[in-house]
Motif scaffolding. Sequence first.
Motif, PDB file in Angstrom:
ATOM      1  N   ILE A   1       0.865  -1.186   0.000  1.00 26.14           N
ATOM      2  CA  ILE A   1       0.000   0.000   0.000  1.00 26.14           C
ATOM      3  C   ILE A   1       0.900   1.234   0.000  1.00 26.14           C
ATOM      4  CG2 ILE A   1      -1.797   1.273   1.211  1.00 26.14           C
ATOM      5  CD1 ILE A   1      -2.739  -1.403   0.100  1.00 26.14           C
ATOM      6  N   LEU A   2       0.663   2.136  -0.940  1.00 28.54           N
ATOM      7  CA  LEU A   2       1.550   3.282  -1.106  1.00 28.54           C
ATOM      8  C   LEU A   2       1.192   4.461  -0.214  1.00 28.54           C
ATOM      9  CD1 LEU A   2       2.031   3.306  -4.980  1.00 28.54           C
ATOM     10  CD2 LEU A   2       3.587   2.402  -3.245  1.00 28.54           C
ATOM     11  N   GLU A   3      -0.073   4.752  -0.087  1.00 29.18           N
ATOM     12  CA  GLU A   3      -0.466   5.938   0.674  1.00 29.18           C
ATOM     13  C   GLU A   3      -1.894   5.777   1.169  1.00 29.18           C
ATOM     14  OE1 GLU A   3      -1.799   8.561  -3.236  1.00 29.18           O
ATOM     15  OE2 GLU A   3       0.205   8.818  -2.403  1.00 29.18           O
ATOM     16  N   GLY A   4      -2.215   6.459   2.257  1.00 28.48           N
ATOM     17  CA  GLY A   4      -3.560   6.374   2.806  1.00 28.48           C
ATOM     18  C   GLY A   4      -3.826   5.022   3.430  1.00 28.48           C
ATOM     19  N   ALA A   5      -5.080   4.737   3.635  1.00 29.38           N
ATOM     20  CA  ALA A   5      -5.494   3.459   4.205  1.00 29.38           C
ATOM     21  C   ALA A   5      -6.581   2.849   3.333  1.00 29.38           C
ATOM     22  CB  ALA A   5      -6.015   3.655   5.634  1.00 29.38           C
ATOM     23  N   ALA A   6      -6.446   1.561   3.093  1.00 28.82           N
ATOM     24  CA  ALA A   6      -7.430   0.852   2.270  1.00 28.82           C
ATOM     25  C   ALA A   6      -8.554   0.335   3.151  1.00 28.82           C
ATOM     26  CB  ALA A   6      -6.750  -0.302   1.528  1.00 28.82           C
ATOM     27  N   ARG A   7      -9.782   0.752   2.837  1.00 31.47           N
ATOM     28  CA  ARG A   7     -10.977   0.286   3.539  1.00 31.47           C
ATOM     29  C   ARG A   7     -11.978  -0.212   2.512  1.00 31.47           C
ATOM     30  NH1 ARG A   7      -9.380   5.031   6.106  1.00 31.47           N
ATOM     31  NH2 ARG A   7      -9.129   4.889   8.391  1.00 31.47           N
ATOM     32  N   ARG A   8     -12.947  -1.001   2.962  1.00 31.51           N
ATOM     33  CA  ARG A   8     -13.989  -1.445   2.048  1.00 31.51           C
ATOM     34  C   ARG A   8     -14.760  -0.231   1.559  1.00 31.51           C
ATOM     35  NH1 ARG A   8     -15.170  -6.859   1.592  1.00 31.51           N
ATOM     36  NH2 ARG A   8     -16.367  -6.144  -0.197  1.00 31.51           N
ATOM     37  N   GLY A   9     -14.866  -0.086   0.261  1.00 30.10           N
ATOM     38  CA  GLY A   9     -15.523   1.056  -0.346  1.00 30.10           C
ATOM     39  C   GLY A   9     -14.622   2.257  -0.522  1.00 30.10           C
ATOM     40  N   ALA A  10     -13.396   2.203   0.016  1.00 25.38           N
ATOM     41  CA  ALA A  10     -12.435   3.317  -0.100  1.00 25.38           C
ATOM     42  C   ALA A  10     -11.058   2.731  -0.403  1.00 25.38           C
ATOM     43  CB  ALA A  10     -12.402   4.143   1.182  1.00 25.38           C
ATOM     44  N   PRO A  11     -10.809   2.369  -1.669  1.00 27.28           N
ATOM     45  CA  PRO A  11      -9.547   1.723  -2.016  1.00 27.28           C
ATOM     46  C   PRO A  11      -8.357   2.673  -1.899  1.00 27.28           C
ATOM     47  CG  PRO A  11     -10.768   2.252  -3.998  1.00 27.28           C
ATOM     48  CD  PRO A  11     -11.679   2.560  -2.853  1.00 27.28           C
ATOM     49  N   ALA A  12      -7.191   2.097  -1.746  1.00 25.25           N
ATOM     50  CA  ALA A  12      -5.939   2.848  -1.706  1.00 25.25           C
ATOM     51  C   ALA A  12      -5.040   2.365  -2.839  1.00 25.25           C
ATOM     52  CB  ALA A  12      -5.242   2.648  -0.359  1.00 25.25           C
ATOM     53  N   ARG A  13      -4.124   3.236  -3.229  1.00 23.69           N
ATOM     54  CA  ARG A  13      -3.171   2.878  -4.279  1.00 23.69           C
ATOM     55  C   ARG A  13      -2.132   1.920  -3.720  1.00 23.69           C
ATOM     56  NH1 ARG A  13      -0.061   6.862  -5.470  1.00 23.69           N
ATOM     57  NH2 ARG A  13       0.433   6.359  -7.621  1.00 23.69           N
ATOM     58  N   ALA A  14      -1.815   0.901  -4.531  1.00 22.49           N
ATOM     59  CA  ALA A  14      -0.810  -0.076  -4.117  1.00 22.49           C
ATOM     60  C   ALA A  14       0.106  -0.371  -5.300  1.00 22.49           C
ATOM     61  CB  ALA A  14      -1.474  -1.359  -3.630  1.00 22.49           C
ATOM     62  N   LYS A  15       1.286  -0.804  -4.967  1.00 25.89           N
ATOM     63  CA  LYS A  15       2.273  -1.174  -5.991  1.00 25.89           C
ATOM     64  C   LYS A  15       2.508  -2.668  -5.927  1.00 25.89           C
ATOM     65  CE  LYS A  15       7.196  -0.560  -7.123  1.00 25.89           C
ATOM     66  NZ  LYS A  15       8.438   0.121  -6.712  1.00 25.89           N
ATOM     67  N   VAL A  16       2.435  -3.312  -7.100  1.00 30.65           N
ATOM     68  CA  VAL A  16       2.708  -4.744  -7.185  1.00 30.65           C
ATOM     69  C   VAL A  16       3.637  -4.986  -8.360  1.00 30.65           C
ATOM     70  CG1 VAL A  16       0.629  -5.137  -8.584  1.00 30.65           C
ATOM     71  CG2 VAL A  16       1.667  -7.046  -7.377  1.00 30.65           C
ATOM     72  N   VAL A  17       4.565  -5.907  -8.194  1.00 32.57           N
ATOM     73  CA  VAL A  17       5.549  -6.226  -9.231  1.00 32.57           C
ATOM     74  C   VAL A  17       5.192  -7.572  -9.849  1.00 32.57           C
ATOM     75  CG1 VAL A  17       7.986  -6.655  -9.722  1.00 32.57           C
ATOM     76  CG2 VAL A  17       7.339  -4.905  -8.050  1.00 32.57           C
ATOM     77  N   ASP A  18       5.102  -7.614 -11.199  1.00 30.75           N
ATOM     78  CA  ASP A  18       4.716  -8.857 -11.864  1.00 30.75           C
ATOM     79  C   ASP A  18       5.912  -9.787 -12.030  1.00 30.75           C
ATOM     80  OD1 ASP A  18       6.177  -8.082 -14.157  1.00 30.75           O
ATOM     81  OD2 ASP A  18       4.426  -7.177 -15.100  1.00 30.75           O
ATOM     82  N   GLN A  19       5.675 -10.900 -12.702  1.00 32.22           N
ATOM     83  CA  GLN A  19       6.710 -11.919 -12.863  1.00 32.22           C
ATOM     84  C   GLN A  19       7.859 -11.475 -13.756  1.00 32.22           C
ATOM     85  OE1 GLN A  19       3.542 -12.086 -13.907  1.00 32.22           O
ATOM     86  NE2 GLN A  19       3.273 -13.430 -15.696  1.00 32.22           N
ATOM     87  N   HIS A  20       7.657 -10.381 -14.497  1.00 31.11           N
ATOM     88  CA  HIS A  20       8.720  -9.858 -15.356  1.00 31.11           C
ATOM     89  C   HIS A  20       9.490  -8.725 -14.690  1.00 31.11           C
ATOM     90  CE1 HIS A  20       7.083 -12.264 -18.606  1.00 31.11           C
ATOM     91  NE2 HIS A  20       5.895 -11.730 -18.409  1.00 31.11           N
ATOM     92  N   GLY A  21       9.153  -8.410 -13.449  1.00 30.70           N
ATOM     93  CA  GLY A  21       9.830  -7.339 -12.743  1.00 30.70           C
ATOM     94  C   GLY A  21       9.276  -5.964 -13.029  1.00 30.70           C
ATOM     95  N   GLN A  22       8.119  -5.897 -13.707  1.00 28.75           N
ATOM     96  CA  GLN A  22       7.494  -4.628 -14.028  1.00 28.75           C
ATOM     97  C   GLN A  22       6.535  -4.214 -12.907  1.00 28.75           C
ATOM     98  OE1 GLN A  22       8.366  -2.897 -16.837  1.00 28.75           O
ATOM     99  NE2 GLN A  22       9.839  -4.542 -17.159  1.00 28.75           N
ATOM    100  N   ALA A  23       6.610  -2.958 -12.481  1.00 28.25           N
ATOM    101  CA  ALA A  23       5.753  -2.469 -11.398  1.00 28.25           C
ATOM    102  C   ALA A  23       4.415  -1.993 -11.951  1.00 28.25           C
ATOM    103  CB  ALA A  23       6.441  -1.336 -10.652  1.00 28.25           C
ATOM    104  N   HIS A  24       3.336  -2.260 -11.214  1.00 25.13           N
ATOM    105  CA  HIS A  24       1.985  -1.827 -11.582  1.00 25.13           C
ATOM    106  C   HIS A  24       1.368  -1.113 -10.385  1.00 25.13           C
ATOM    107  CE1 HIS A  24       1.906  -4.520 -15.163  1.00 25.13           C
ATOM    108  NE2 HIS A  24       2.727  -5.229 -14.410  1.00 25.13           N
ATOM    109  N   ILE A  25       0.690  -0.003 -10.655  1.00 25.75           N
ATOM    110  CA  ILE A  25      -0.022   0.726  -9.616  1.00 25.75           C
ATOM    111  C   ILE A  25      -1.507   0.391  -9.753  1.00 25.75           C
ATOM    112  CG2 ILE A  25      -0.532   2.968  -8.604  1.00 25.75           C
ATOM    113  CD1 ILE A  25       2.405   2.120  -8.467  1.00 25.75           C
TER     114      ILE A  25
END
Length: 205
Positions: free
Chosen positions: A140-164
């Motif tokens: 989770i990058l910033e803020g707080a993730a709640r039901r109905g109020a999503p937060a931005r997160a960073k995930v890295v795929d199997q190729h090493g590419q980051a997705h927001i």
Amino acid sequence: MFALFLTPAYLPFAVAFFVMVGIGLIEAIGLGLGHLDLDADVGVDGHDGVLDWLGLSGELPMLIWLTSLLGCFTLIGVGLQQGVSAFFGTPLAWPLASAAALIGGGLLNSIVAPGLARIMPGYESTVISTDDLLRRRGTILEGAARRGAPARAKVVDQHGQAHIIMVEPHEDSVVIGAGQRVLLVRREGQRFFALSEEDPLLRSI
């Protein structure tokens, strides 16, 4: 020769030539537009023979194949018009010449395209499906993730590419704060639902 290219009898081949040069320039400056994945479109049952004939069943990028076809079309068309002019004193009408050049160019390209595929460096696509991010961990990058109020997160795929992506907790009562690690467990549209690594279900994983 350039003036000859602008006459109606040669105009289709002039257009094909300039389109071919344009595609070549795009590839040369590194935009990589030729790297189009054809697997989902051309792998149709019962059509493998046609694809082999066209030179499309290998690993040659689509626009490189198209450039090759345009080059073959131009070469056959200009050669045909030159030959007919030498024998009969005038070239063929452009519709007839274009039809003959398309057939001849297609035959020639069925030989040229597989050759290009063998000598070109292999291309490996790193394009993934959105569902490929499921069961991967993110932060989770910033803020707080709640039901109905999503937060931005960073995930890295199997190729090493980051997705927001936008993430909500899987459980209604859970709040996931900034900096926490999560496991993506399901998706609805572009919104992902995740379990916090602090969740008891994940502590043993």
